[in-house]
Design a protein around this motif. Structure first.
Motif, PDB file in Angstrom:
ATOM      1  N   LYS A 287       0.830  -1.209   0.000  1.00  0.00           N
ATOM      2  CA  LYS A 287       0.000   0.000   0.000  1.00  0.00           C
ATOM      3  C   LYS A 287       0.865   1.260   0.000  1.00  0.00           C
ATOM      4  O   LYS A 287       0.538   2.251  -0.650  1.00  0.00           O
ATOM      5  CB  LYS A 287      -0.933  -0.002   1.206  1.00  0.00           C
ATOM      6  CG  LYS A 287      -2.079  -0.996   1.105  1.00  0.00           C
ATOM      7  CD  LYS A 287      -2.975  -0.934   2.335  1.00  0.00           C
ATOM      8  CE  LYS A 287      -4.148  -1.891   2.217  1.00  0.00           C
ATOM      9  NZ  LYS A 287      -5.005  -1.871   3.416  1.00  0.00           N
ATOM     10  N   VAL A 288       1.978   1.217   0.739  1.00  0.00           N
ATOM     11  CA  VAL A 288       2.897   2.364   0.771  1.00  0.00           C
ATOM     12  C   VAL A 288       3.441   2.626  -0.629  1.00  0.00           C
ATOM     13  O   VAL A 288       3.490   3.782  -1.093  1.00  0.00           O
ATOM     14  CB  VAL A 288       4.049   2.123   1.750  1.00  0.00           C
ATOM     15  CG1 VAL A 288       5.153   3.160   1.576  1.00  0.00           C
ATOM     16  CG2 VAL A 288       3.542   2.145   3.179  1.00  0.00           C
ATOM     17  N   VAL A 289       3.838   1.567  -1.338  1.00  0.00           N
ATOM     18  CA  VAL A 289       4.393   1.712  -2.677  1.00  0.00           C
ATOM     19  C   VAL A 289       3.339   2.252  -3.644  1.00  0.00           C
ATOM     20  O   VAL A 289       3.605   3.164  -4.441  1.00  0.00           O
ATOM     21  CB  VAL A 289       4.945   0.360  -3.178  1.00  0.00           C
ATOM     22  CG1 VAL A 289       5.330   0.447  -4.654  1.00  0.00           C
ATOM     23  CG2 VAL A 289       6.145  -0.061  -2.343  1.00  0.00           C
ATOM     24  N   VAL A 290       2.139   1.705  -3.569  1.00  0.00           N
ATOM     25  CA  VAL A 290       1.061   2.161  -4.470  1.00  0.00           C
ATOM     26  C   VAL A 290       0.762   3.645  -4.264  1.00  0.00           C
ATOM     27  O   VAL A 290       0.659   4.408  -5.226  1.00  0.00           O
ATOM     28  CB  VAL A 290      -0.218   1.321  -4.254  1.00  0.00           C
ATOM     29  CG1 VAL A 290      -1.389   1.933  -5.051  1.00  0.00           C
ATOM     30  CG2 VAL A 290      -0.002  -0.114  -4.692  1.00  0.00           C
ATOM     31  N   GLU A 291       0.639   4.058  -3.013  1.00  0.00           N
ATOM     32  CA  GLU A 291       0.318   5.467  -2.735  1.00  0.00           C
ATOM     33  C   GLU A 291       1.452   6.394  -3.141  1.00  0.00           C
ATOM     34  O   GLU A 291       1.229   7.534  -3.535  1.00  0.00           O
ATOM     35  CB  GLU A 291      -0.031   5.651  -1.256  1.00  0.00           C
ATOM     36  CG  GLU A 291      -1.334   5.003  -0.850  1.00  0.00           C
ATOM     37  CD  GLU A 291      -2.488   5.411  -1.760  1.00  0.00           C
ATOM     38  OE1 GLU A 291      -2.679   6.624  -1.982  1.00  0.00           O
ATOM     39  OE2 GLU A 291      -3.209   4.523  -2.245  1.00  0.00           O
ATOM     40  N   ALA A 292       2.691   5.906  -3.044  1.00  0.00           N
ATOM     41  CA  ALA A 292       3.839   6.729  -3.445  1.00  0.00           C
ATOM     42  C   ALA A 292       3.852   6.939  -4.962  1.00  0.00           C
ATOM     43  O   ALA A 292       4.259   8.011  -5.448  1.00  0.00           O
ATOM     44  CB  ALA A 292       5.131   6.072  -3.012  1.00  0.00           C
ATOM     45  N   LEU A 293       3.378   5.956  -5.721  1.00  0.00           N
ATOM     46  CA  LEU A 293       3.423   6.025  -7.177  1.00  0.00           C
ATOM     47  C   LEU A 293       2.167   6.659  -7.788  1.00  0.00           C
ATOM     48  O   LEU A 293       2.223   7.223  -8.884  1.00  0.00           O
ATOM     49  CB  LEU A 293       3.593   4.622  -7.769  1.00  0.00           C
ATOM     50  CG  LEU A 293       4.900   3.901  -7.425  1.00  0.00           C
ATOM     51  CD1 LEU A 293       4.895   2.501  -8.015  1.00  0.00           C
ATOM     52  CD2 LEU A 293       6.103   4.685  -7.943  1.00  0.00           C
ATOM     53  N   ARG A 294       1.051   6.568  -7.092  1.00  0.00           N
ATOM     54  CA  ARG A 294      -0.218   7.024  -7.638  1.00  0.00           C
ATOM     55  C   ARG A 294      -0.194   8.513  -8.003  1.00  0.00           C
ATOM     56  O   ARG A 294       0.360   9.334  -7.286  1.00  0.00           O
ATOM     57  CB  ARG A 294      -1.333   6.787  -6.630  1.00  0.00           C
ATOM     58  CG  ARG A 294      -2.721   7.071  -7.129  1.00  0.00           C
ATOM     59  CD  ARG A 294      -3.721   7.086  -5.966  1.00  0.00           C
ATOM     60  NE  ARG A 294      -3.741   5.853  -5.234  1.00  0.00           N
ATOM     61  CZ  ARG A 294      -4.503   4.815  -5.537  1.00  0.00           C
ATOM     62  NH1 ARG A 294      -5.317   4.891  -6.571  1.00  0.00           N
ATOM     63  NH2 ARG A 294      -4.473   3.721  -4.784  1.00  0.00           N
TER      64      ARG A 294
END
Length: 295
Positions: A287-294
């Motif tokens: 989730k951290v990675v997804v939010e960082a890339l979104r």
């Protein structure tokens, strides 16, 4: 020590700290009679009087004070350790594996992640640069990055990059003895630097569009690569015209090392998407990675 003895001693500490059975009972969420009965059982088991009780106050005896001095630091250490364990539980950790192209890595994913991952030292990220299309489920990747038009329908897709262009570029030295192409068809008479598509095995047909008309051109030249960076270097060295992502040659265009041609024929491609199966949604690290890339 039995667990019930430890519990009784914790209640004793609460009474000694509050100097009141009533206040301790409220703090512990129990009744005054229950906590009073518990302390009496503790005193009976130890054979020591721990509290002096009057109608107005409660205070520890000498034995009670000694027990407090022995217990309090140990209880504080235990509470600190529990707090640290709870912090670990709430802090994202784990590994995330992503397959993506070199262009997606350099232009979108790494620039976003490098400013975020310092805050999450327990997250391990593997970015596997590969210009081919990988089966992320079979190859145990947590996610992949592709252009929006290429994402499988059964995957969750999150947009992470804006639309971008491939542009045709060549060096001033190359064009010194060559005519500048005015249409994509003119590329047939030029030395072009080809791009091998890893997932298909064939050479990429350069895609153009103007006034709603789409056109594909198969080009020829001495060199073929499967990475944009080598193509750019070959173009700078005057080996021919390369068709590469615009953002990768911004510096060379500004410095004059490369010259853009066929600008009015260059279409936009849909931006990059992070795609993954739904089973990965509950991982805190992911989730951290997804939010960082979104976007």
């Amino acid at each position: 020590m039995k667990r019930e003895d430890l519990n009784d001693m914790l209640w004793f500490l609460a009474v000694a700290e509050e100097r009141s059975f009533t206040k301790a009972a409220a703090k512990l969420g129990t009744s005054q009679s229950t906590i009073s009965h518990t302390i009496k059982k503790l005193e009976a088991r130890m054979g020591l009087r721990l509290l002096t009780r009057t109608t107005r106050s409660v205070s520890p005896t000498e034995a009670g004070e000694r027990l407090i001095r022995s217990l309090a630091p140990r209880i504080e250490e235990l509470e600190t350790e529990i707090d640290e364990l709870m912090a670990i539980r709430d802090k994202p950790s784990g590994s995330v594996r992503i397959t993506l192209s070199d262009h997606a890595l350099e232009s979108v994913v790494w620039p976003k992640l490098r400013s975020v991952l310092r805050d999450y030292p327990d997250i391990r990220v593997e970015l596997n640069s590969d210009n081919g299309f990988r089966n992320i489920v079979e190859e145990k990747f947590d996610a992949g990055v592709r252009l929006g038009e290429s994402v499988d329908k059964d995957m969750i897709a999150v947009r992470i990059g804006s639309d971008w262009r491939l542009i045709a570029v060549g060096s001033a030295g190359y064009f010194a003895n060559k005519s500048v192409p005015q249409t994509p068809q003119d590329l047939v008479g030029h030395d072009c630097i080809n791009h091998r598509q890893s997932h298909l095995g064939g050479l990429y047909s350069w895609e153009f569009e103007k006034d709603g008309k789409e056109l594909r051109v198969r080009v020829e030249g001495q060199l073929t690569f499967n990475t944009s960076y080598a193509m750019i270097d070959a173009a700078v060295q005057s080996y021919g015209i390369a068709y590469v992502p615009e953002n990768l040659v911004e510096r060379q265009l500004v410095s004059g090392e490369l010259v853009q041609v066929l600008d009015d024929w260059t279409p936009l491609f849909s931006g990059y998407y992070l795609y993954y199966p739904s089973r990965r949604q509950n991982s805190p690290a992911f989730k951290v990675v997804v939010e960082a890339l979104r976007i």
